[in-house]
Motif scaffolding. Structure first.
Motif, PDB file in Angstrom:
ATOM      1  N   GLY A  77       0.819  -1.199   0.000  1.00 41.03           N
ATOM      2  CA  GLY A  77       0.000   0.000   0.000  1.00 41.03           C
ATOM      3  C   GLY A  77       0.852   1.248   0.000  1.00 41.03           C
ATOM      4  N   ARG A  78       1.631   1.448   1.053  1.00 37.98           N
ATOM      5  CA  ARG A  78       2.548   2.577   1.184  1.00 37.98           C
ATOM      6  C   ARG A  78       3.871   2.039   1.724  1.00 37.98           C
ATOM      7  N   MET A  79       4.952   2.787   1.520  1.00 35.90           N
ATOM      8  CA  MET A  79       6.261   2.249   1.850  1.00 35.90           C
ATOM      9  C   MET A  79       7.195   3.351   2.361  1.00 35.90           C
ATOM     10  N   VAL A  80       7.901   3.061   3.471  1.00 31.35           N
ATOM     11  CA  VAL A  80       8.916   3.956   4.026  1.00 31.35           C
ATOM     12  C   VAL A  80      10.264   3.252   3.936  1.00 31.35           C
ATOM     13  N   ASP A 137      22.559  10.071  11.677  1.00 26.02           N
ATOM     14  CA  ASP A 137      23.284   9.594  10.502  1.00 26.02           C
ATOM     15  C   ASP A 137      22.606   8.319  10.001  1.00 26.02           C
ATOM     16  N   HIS A 138      23.364   7.366   9.471  1.00 25.22           N
ATOM     17  CA  HIS A 138      22.752   6.166   8.892  1.00 25.22           C
ATOM     18  C   HIS A 138      22.014   5.333   9.939  1.00 25.22           C
ATOM     19  N   MET A 139      22.430   5.411  11.186  1.00 24.34           N
ATOM     20  CA  MET A 139      21.776   4.640  12.248  1.00 24.34           C
ATOM     21  C   MET A 139      20.608   5.396  12.855  1.00 24.34           C
ATOM     22  N   VAL A 140      19.903   6.146  12.029  1.00 25.97           N
ATOM     23  CA  VAL A 140      18.821   7.010  12.486  1.00 25.97           C
ATOM     24  C   VAL A 140      17.732   6.237  13.226  1.00 25.97           C
ATOM     25  N   ILE A 141      17.481   4.996  12.848  1.00 25.06           N
ATOM     26  CA  ILE A 141      16.430   4.224  13.518  1.00 25.06           C
ATOM     27  C   ILE A 141      16.773   3.995  14.983  1.00 25.06           C
ATOM     28  N   LEU A 142      18.062   3.851  15.296  1.00 24.04           N
ATOM     29  CA  LEU A 142      18.474   3.692  16.682  1.00 24.04           C
ATOM     30  C   LEU A 142      18.680   5.033  17.372  1.00 24.04           C
ATOM     31  N   GLU A 143      19.150   6.027  16.634  1.00 28.62           N
ATOM     32  CA  GLU A 143      19.476   7.315  17.238  1.00 28.62           C
ATOM     33  C   GLU A 143      18.238   8.166  17.498  1.00 28.62           C
ATOM     34  N   ARG A 144      17.253   8.105  16.612  1.00 27.63           N
ATOM     35  CA  ARG A 144      16.034   8.914  16.741  1.00 27.63           C
ATOM     36  C   ARG A 144      14.821   7.992  16.602  1.00 27.63           C
ATOM     37  N   THR A 145      14.768   6.982  17.447  1.00 27.10           N
ATOM     38  CA  THR A 145      13.763   5.934  17.314  1.00 27.10           C
ATOM     39  C   THR A 145      12.339   6.478  17.370  1.00 27.10           C
ATOM     40  N   ALA A 146      12.052   7.286  18.383  1.00 28.14           N
ATOM     41  CA  ALA A 146      10.690   7.798  18.541  1.00 28.14           C
ATOM     42  C   ALA A 146      10.285   8.645  17.342  1.00 28.14           C
ATOM     43  N   GLU A 147      11.243   9.433  16.831  1.00 27.47           N
ATOM     44  CA  GLU A 147      10.944  10.317  15.716  1.00 27.47           C
ATOM     45  C   GLU A 147      10.715   9.529  14.418  1.00 27.47           C
ATOM     46  N   VAL A 148      11.564   8.539  14.154  1.00 27.83           N
ATOM     47  CA  VAL A 148      11.380   7.714  12.956  1.00 27.83           C
ATOM     48  C   VAL A 148      10.061   6.949  13.036  1.00 27.83           C
ATOM     49  N   ALA A 149       9.732   6.435  14.214  1.00 25.53           N
ATOM     50  CA  ALA A 149       8.476   5.710  14.378  1.00 25.53           C
ATOM     51  C   ALA A 149       7.284   6.623  14.118  1.00 25.53           C
ATOM     52  N   ASP A 150       7.340   7.844  14.623  1.00 26.44           N
ATOM     53  CA  ASP A 150       6.242   8.787  14.406  1.00 26.44           C
ATOM     54  C   ASP A 150       6.128   9.160  12.937  1.00 26.44           C
ATOM     55  N   LEU A 151       7.264   9.422  12.293  1.00 20.49           N
ATOM     56  CA  LEU A 151       7.264   9.770  10.879  1.00 20.49           C
ATOM     57  C   LEU A 151       6.697   8.638  10.031  1.00 20.49           C
ATOM     58  N   ALA A 152       7.139   7.418  10.307  1.00 19.82           N
ATOM     59  CA  ALA A 152       6.648   6.258   9.556  1.00 19.82           C
ATOM     60  C   ALA A 152       5.156   6.059   9.775  1.00 19.82           C
ATOM     61  N   ARG A 155       2.878   8.232  10.576  1.00 16.89           N
ATOM     62  CA  ARG A 155       2.123   9.287   9.886  1.00 16.89           C
ATOM     63  C   ARG A 155       2.004   8.982   8.390  1.00 16.89           C
ATOM     64  N   PHE A 156       3.142   8.604   7.771  1.00 14.78           N
ATOM     65  CA  PHE A 156       3.097   8.365   6.333  1.00 14.78           C
ATOM     66  C   PHE A 156       2.275   7.130   5.999  1.00 14.78           C
ATOM     67  N   LEU A 157       2.470   6.048   6.755  1.00 20.87           N
ATOM     68  CA  LEU A 157       1.724   4.824   6.472  1.00 20.87           C
ATOM     69  C   LEU A 157       0.232   5.008   6.687  1.00 20.87           C
ATOM     70  N   ALA A 158      -0.127   5.918   7.601  1.00 21.43           N
ATOM     71  CA  ALA A 158      -1.541   6.200   7.854  1.00 21.43           C
ATOM     72  C   ALA A 158      -2.103   7.239   6.897  1.00 21.43           C
ATOM     73  N   GLY A 159      -1.263   7.799   6.008  1.00 25.27           N
ATOM     74  CA  GLY A 159      -1.733   8.798   5.052  1.00 25.27           C
ATOM     75  C   GLY A 159      -1.945  10.165   5.650  1.00 25.27           C
ATOM     76  N   GLU A 160      -1.288  10.455   6.782  1.00 26.99           N
ATOM     77  CA  GLU A 160      -1.444  11.755   7.428  1.00 26.99           C
ATOM     78  C   GLU A 160      -0.470  12.776   6.843  1.00 26.99           C
ATOM     79  N   ALA A 161      -0.728  14.040   7.106  1.00 31.02           N
ATOM     80  CA  ALA A 161       0.145  15.117   6.630  1.00 31.02           C
ATOM     81  C   ALA A 161       1.494  15.065   7.336  1.00 31.02           C
ATOM     82  N   LEU A 162       2.537  15.483   6.640  1.00 29.92           N
ATOM     83  CA  LEU A 162       3.892  15.464   7.184  1.00 29.92           C
ATOM     84  C   LEU A 162       4.432  16.872   7.415  1.00 29.92           C
TER      85      LEU A 162
END
Length: 369
Positions: free
Chosen positions: A193-196, A327-342, A344-351
């Motif tokens: 459906g959608r992809m991050v 940097d490249h390890m953003v999923i570990l460094e900014r976990t809460a932020e990446v999770a929120d961003l993902a 939002r996008f997967l749910a079709g919300e505004a970014l």
């Protein structure tokens, strides 16, 4: 119903020699896909297994998020194992209590297992079911010769989804896993459906290929401390470490994790690195149709923001986001932020207006949403 079984134990793999003399397994010819075995996943039970170094990544992801951890939306996970063309693979499903969106499929990077998504998984579980996978070649799955490319891995992941009876899914994939996700969307467009895609690129640049080959030299020599250091230097940006929240801690955790790889894991890393070097470029001649968000840490020197943006440009309907202080390890460094961003996008919300993003750009206007 398939017969009940326990989740494959961590570190399972065929016997191997020392990393410098890794045995390559021959592909099975004409093998039929084996039925899955399914059972409760002991990964969720702290008393049922001993500590494994791969837990470090999960704890890093959880600790980097806010102290409050909301488990109200999560349920006990169920694991399944199956095989494709004679090569085993493993998957895990966690059901949300009140799903409002299609399930999310999570495909990790080189040092991630299906159990190691931590806070990212918890955030998504508030509104969608979650599937995580160990495709052939890593985690609980068997070794996979480097002659197999992303097309086979994409088919293996779809085979696992079929065994769960899953239809269309949304996808969150990081680094190594992003190439598999891209192939799924390209080869099986109706499944996505959608992809991050986090920390991604269409082709490995020359300087990165040379650095990857140097890591293999240290791995072949059995010098795990040097292998860990040069690998982490490739994945992180040492000169920006002071600018990255949790950067020093993530670096220490990765160094410890990589220097303590088991022999089977070292074999996996060797063949998976060779796979990247053997199949260097993705096929961008037929862009995937689903909406795609590419994500880069602003200091990523491996899959740079420009390389990630090029991936977005290779997709028909895409956005690109740069996350601050990562940097490249953003999923570990900014976990809460990446999770929120993902989410939002997967749910079709505004970014718009996200404080943790330096920029969010519409790249390829292939459709709405």
């Amino acid at each position: 119903m398939p017969a009940a079984a326990r989740c494959p134990p961590r570190g399972v793999g065929r016997a191997v020699t020392r990393p410098g003399r890794a045995l390559l397994l021959s592909p099975a010819v004409g093998s039929r896909a084996a039925p899955p075995t399914v059972g409760g996943c002991p990964c969720d039970s702290g008393s049922s297994r001993s500590f494994n170094p791969s837990d470090l990544l999960r704890h890093a992801a959880q600790d980097a998020a806010s102290p409050r951890r909301d488990r109200s939306a999560t349920g006990r996970s169920t694991c399944a194992s199956t095989s494709l063309a004679g090569h085993s693979c493993a998957s895990r499903a966690v059901r949300a209590s009140a799903p409002r969106f299609p399930p999310a499929l999570l495909i990790g990077g080189a040092f991630q297992r299906k159990e190691s998504w931590g806070r990212c998984e918890e955030v998504l579980l508030r509104s969608m079911d979650v599937f995580t996978v160990d495709p052939p070649g890593w985690g609980a799955a068997d070794m996979l010769p480097e002659t197999y490319g992303g097309d086979f891995l994409a088919d293996a992941v779809c085979h696992m989804l079929d065994e769960w009876g899953a239809g269309q899914v949304n996808v969150l994939a990081g680094s190594y896993g992003s190439a598999i996700a891209y192939e799924i969307a390209r080869r099986h467009p109706d499944r996505v459906g959608r992809m991050v895609l986090v920390g991604t690129m269409t082709a490995i640049p020359d300087h990165a290929q040379a650095a990857m080959r140097r890591t293999l030299e240290h791995l072949a020599a059995g010098d795990m401390e040097t292998y860990a250091r040069v690998t982490v230097d490739l994945l992180m940006t040492p000169e920006r470490l002071a600018d990255i929240p949790n950067g020093a801690r993530v670096r220490r955790l990765l160094l410890r994790r990589i220097s303590n790889l088991s022999e089977a894991e070292a074999h996996q890393m060797r063949t998976n690195t060779l796979r990247l070097l053997t199949h260097q470029a993705l096929d961008t001649s037929r862009p995937p149709r689903p909406p795609v968000l590419t994500v880069a840490g602003e200091y990523d020197s491996f899959t740079t923001p420009e390389l990630c943006r090029q991936m977005a440009a290779a997709c028909a309907d895409s956005w690109h986001a740069e996350v601050r202080d990562a940097d490249h390890m953003v999923i570990l460094e900014r976990t809460a932020e990446v999770a929120d961003l993902a989410r939002r996008f997967l749910a079709g919300e505004a970014l718009h207006g996200l404080p943790y993003c330096r920029s969010i750009e519409r790249v390829s206007p292939g459709g709405t949403g």
